[in-house]
Design a protein around this motif. Sequence first.
Motif, PDB file in Angstrom:
ATOM      1  N   UNK A 181      -8.363   6.180   9.889  1.00 11.67           N
ATOM      2  CA  UNK A 181      -9.030   7.235  10.650  1.00 11.67           C
ATOM      3  C   UNK A 181      -8.229   7.500  11.920  1.00 11.67           C
ATOM      4  N   UNK A 182      -7.566   8.654  11.964  1.00  9.83           N
ATOM      5  CA  UNK A 182      -6.789   9.045  13.144  1.00  9.83           C
ATOM      6  C   UNK A 182      -7.777   9.497  14.207  1.00  9.83           C
ATOM      7  N   UNK A 183      -7.835   8.773  15.324  1.00 12.52           N
ATOM      8  CA  UNK A 183      -8.846   8.992  16.356  1.00 12.52           C
ATOM      9  C   UNK A 183      -8.173   9.329  17.672  1.00 12.52           C
ATOM     10  N   UNK A 184      -8.791  10.279  18.407  1.00 11.36           N
ATOM     11  CA  UNK A 184      -8.301  10.654  19.739  1.00 11.36           C
ATOM     12  C   UNK A 184      -8.832   9.629  20.728  1.00 11.36           C
ATOM     13  N   UNK A 185      -7.945   8.952  21.418  1.00 10.06           N
ATOM     14  CA  UNK A 185      -8.350   7.974  22.427  1.00 10.06           C
ATOM     15  C   UNK A 185      -8.013   8.440  23.833  1.00 10.06           C
TER      16      UNK A 185
ATOM     17  N   UNK B 158       0.836  -1.208   0.000  1.00 11.69           N
ATOM     18  CA  UNK B 158       0.000   0.000   0.000  1.00 11.69           C
ATOM     19  C   UNK B 158       0.868   1.255   0.000  1.00 11.69           C
ATOM     20  N   UNK B 159       0.351   2.286  -0.627  1.00 10.09           N
ATOM     21  CA  UNK B 159       1.102   3.535  -0.746  1.00 10.09           C
ATOM     22  C   UNK B 159       0.179   4.697  -0.394  1.00 10.09           C
ATOM     23  N   UNK B 160       0.687   5.624   0.436  1.00  2.40           N
ATOM     24  CA  UNK B 160      -0.082   6.817   0.777  1.00  2.40           C
ATOM     25  C   UNK B 160      -0.252   7.680  -0.471  1.00  2.40           C
ATOM     26  N   UNK B 161      -1.426   8.260  -0.595  1.00  2.00           N
ATOM     27  CA  UNK B 161      -1.677   9.157  -1.730  1.00  2.00           C
ATOM     28  C   UNK B 161      -1.086  10.539  -1.513  1.00  2.00           C
TER      29      UNK B 161
ATOM     30  N   UNK C  23      -5.511   8.345   3.298  1.00  2.00           N
ATOM     31  CA  UNK C  23      -5.910   7.576   2.120  1.00  2.00           C
ATOM     32  C   UNK C  23      -4.697   6.879   1.526  1.00  2.00           C
ATOM     33  N   UNK C  24      -4.908   5.635   1.087  1.00  2.00           N
ATOM     34  CA  UNK C  24      -3.840   4.835   0.495  1.00  2.00           C
ATOM     35  C   UNK C  24      -4.340   4.234  -0.806  1.00  2.00           C
ATOM     36  N   UNK C  25      -3.399   3.755  -1.611  1.00  3.31           N
ATOM     37  CA  UNK C  25      -3.698   3.105  -2.877  1.00  3.31           C
ATOM     38  C   UNK C  25      -3.000   1.748  -2.894  1.00  3.31           C
TER      39      UNK C  25
END
Length: 903
Positions: free
Chosen positions: A440-444, A377-380, A401-403
């Motif tokens: 999804x970067x989420x605050x925990x 996988x590669x980041x867009x 997002x990745x491809x």
Amino acid sequence: GWQGASLPLVPAGGQPAQGAHQPPLHFPGFLVRVREGRPLEDEILLLNFLFSSCLGTKGTHYETNSMDFKVGADGTVFATRELRIPSEQVAFTVTAWDHQTAERWDAAVRLLVAQTSSTHSGHKKNTVLDPVQPPKDTLLPWPQRQSSNGLRRQKRDWVIPPINVPENSRGPFPQQLVRIRSDKDNDIPIRYSITGVGADQPPMEVFSIDSMSGRMYVTRPMDREERASYHLRAHAVDMNGNKVENPIDLYIYVIDMNDNRPEFLNQVYNGSVDEGSKPGTYVMTVTANDADDATTANGMVRYRIVTQTPQSPSQNMFTINSETGDIVTVAAGLDREKVQQYMVIIQATDMEGNLNYGLSNTATAIITVTDVNDNPPEFTASTYAGEVPENRVEMVVANLTVMDRDQPHSPNWNAVYRIISGDPSGHFSIRTDPATNEGMVTVVKAVDYELNRAFMLTVMVSNQAPLASGIQMSFQSTAGVTISVMDINEAPYFPSNHKLIRLEEGVPTGTMLTTFSAVDPDRFMQQAVRYSKLSDPANWLHINATNGQISTAAVLDRESLYIKNNVYEATFLAADNGIPPASGTGTLQIYLIDINDNAPELLPKEAQVCEKPSLNAINITAADADVDPNIGPYVFELPFVPASVRNNWTVTRLNGDYAQLSLRVLHLEAGVYDVPITVTDSGNPPLSHTSIIKVKVCPCDDNGDCTTVGAVAAAGLGTGAIVAILICIVMLLTMVLLFVVWMKRREKERHTKQLLIDPEDDVRDNILKYDEEGGGEEDQDYDLSQLQQPEAMEHVLSKAPGVRRVDERPVGAEPQYPVRPMVPHPGDIGDFINEGLRAADNDPTAPPYDSLLVFDYEGSGSTAGSVSSLDSSSSGDQDYDYLNDWGPRFKKLADMYGGGEED
């Protein structure tokens, strides 16, 4: 013996020999066995043919249809070249023909593989093995017998060689196969017949025989795929049915023709191969079956690939094993991301794949190129940005997002994200969206603007499945994420929450207790904090709105109902002036230390003892609202004033909390006495309290229990008063009984009194129903205002005396009715009316608005006038004719009194 003639020899190719005809057959078939694995060399003698005919052997020539063998002029069979006999039998035909007559005779020869015989001196014997009993379908001559004079021919039964019949023959039918005959038919007439499957057993009548000539026929085309061979038995009997010859075996073989195409087991085959597979990788197997004889070219199937779609990256990506049908890769370059599926047309051809003569069929092989994880996988994008408010959790702040070119929604495509730097405290995590594969970067864990204003994260992405061998992660598998923290107005908080202070109860009002201040986390905002009370159940406290100092607004009492386990709890609110305002709460707990501010109380408040000293003394105890050490041990004592208390009673202490009160004198008159007792606690300083105990002194029985009379006496009544009360009770009961008896007698008299008129002609109902007080229908001058509902009490009270509505409940004082005039000798009617009025007046259950009360008065003030004239004379000559003028309502009364003497 048997003689016979056969059809022309049919070679292996299925076509009859040229110029063959049907001569009489004069020599049998033969069976020769050779050693297993031994090669036949040139000029090796196999066997000798001896031909005997009626004309002798002169001019007879021999030949064979096999190129591997030859027959000499004397009938000797040799191998023409070195050859190796296979495990199956080898058959060929030897033909004898006469040049002069041009007649031909055939005999069948079979070579079978025998077990290797024993060796001698290391060398194998090259001798022909003696014939042994063959299988049931092997035709053998009867063995020759050797006499003492040497070899000589013996007459034997004739054996018919196998008959070959090609399948799918076009006829005409019936078609002759062979003729059999016995050499005894020259002497006696013989009848021939055949038995077995195809003759007299199903399938029936495939073969038939002419009973007289012995010619056997086939009646219809043969199908080798239905049945490949038939075994019949020929019989010869005389006209009486007696057996002339032993039955002989007839073997009929159906020669295969190429009349069946190869048939694939499936029309469509599905297979798969991993992308990037090396040449020679097995893919799948296709299979086609041919119903023809598999030992001949008719049933030998060969495979080939006709077309391949698409022809990328090469037109020959696959090859097929022509004999087994195994499909394998033949070229490199399988890439699922370019070609996901191949469609290959496979052709199967019999006749060993000869396209000119063989029959063919086709099937489709669908080859799916399966995915392997050969694309990381590669980041867009190389960097991502997001922002998050402080103190917020479970919030998505950025989407990564990745491809990935691998198979979507497979382990080779599913992305797994990981934070490799920039978040040492673990405030963030990255979850994968299963639908889009986004991160999804989420605050925990909540972030604090005052501690961190921004985060610089480095994230890495990989697949759920490991990469294929030889594939390296690319530099595009990492990216940076910048997250900005937004400052929001945070609520003030109390650093020490719950705050506990210790304090003695009873401190005066206005005493400073503590400072309960809050802290505002917003260090970068200039805000003021204001304090207020949120919960103060007893309203004992006051808080300074500016600095949070708490003072007492009332005296704190540990014994209050608002205290639980010596603790008083209050809640305060701290609010800032931010936009929007924020507030926090804090709880203050005050532990109240007890002081001796409550005097002890005595229990019980009332007691009972016998008038004479006994063991049933009164147990008393002290109760104090305070706690240790401001409670017991208690001191119980009787006061000195009045002196009668100490003279009559004494207090004995049992322990620190309990004491006993008992009589001191030998006898005390029954009654209720107030005994004061002073109790003192052990506080510093001690508190005392004098409690009054009401003690009932009464006479007791032998068991020490107070008697009934004694209980009354103890209430303060003497004997004379008790007797008077009892007499009054008896008199009251007697009066009630007499009143009841009188009422029952009065009721009985009322029911037994005889009326002067017939009950059926009783006019009281009519009077009550019509409710008229005038002089009949002639007097219609009514005051209708009297029928209106009064609106006020004054209106009722202002009415003329004696005039009231019949349906009106009196709202004022009941008026006094005028005294009724006393008419002398009222007569029966007067008696009747007065009796009814008296009963109504004395009836306590009759309502005050009974309509009868209206009609009882007809004196002054009544618009109807007085009716006393009805009884004004006792002479009986009163004229009642005027009653007829009063209308129909008084018709019955006029009939009673105006009827004359005859009435």
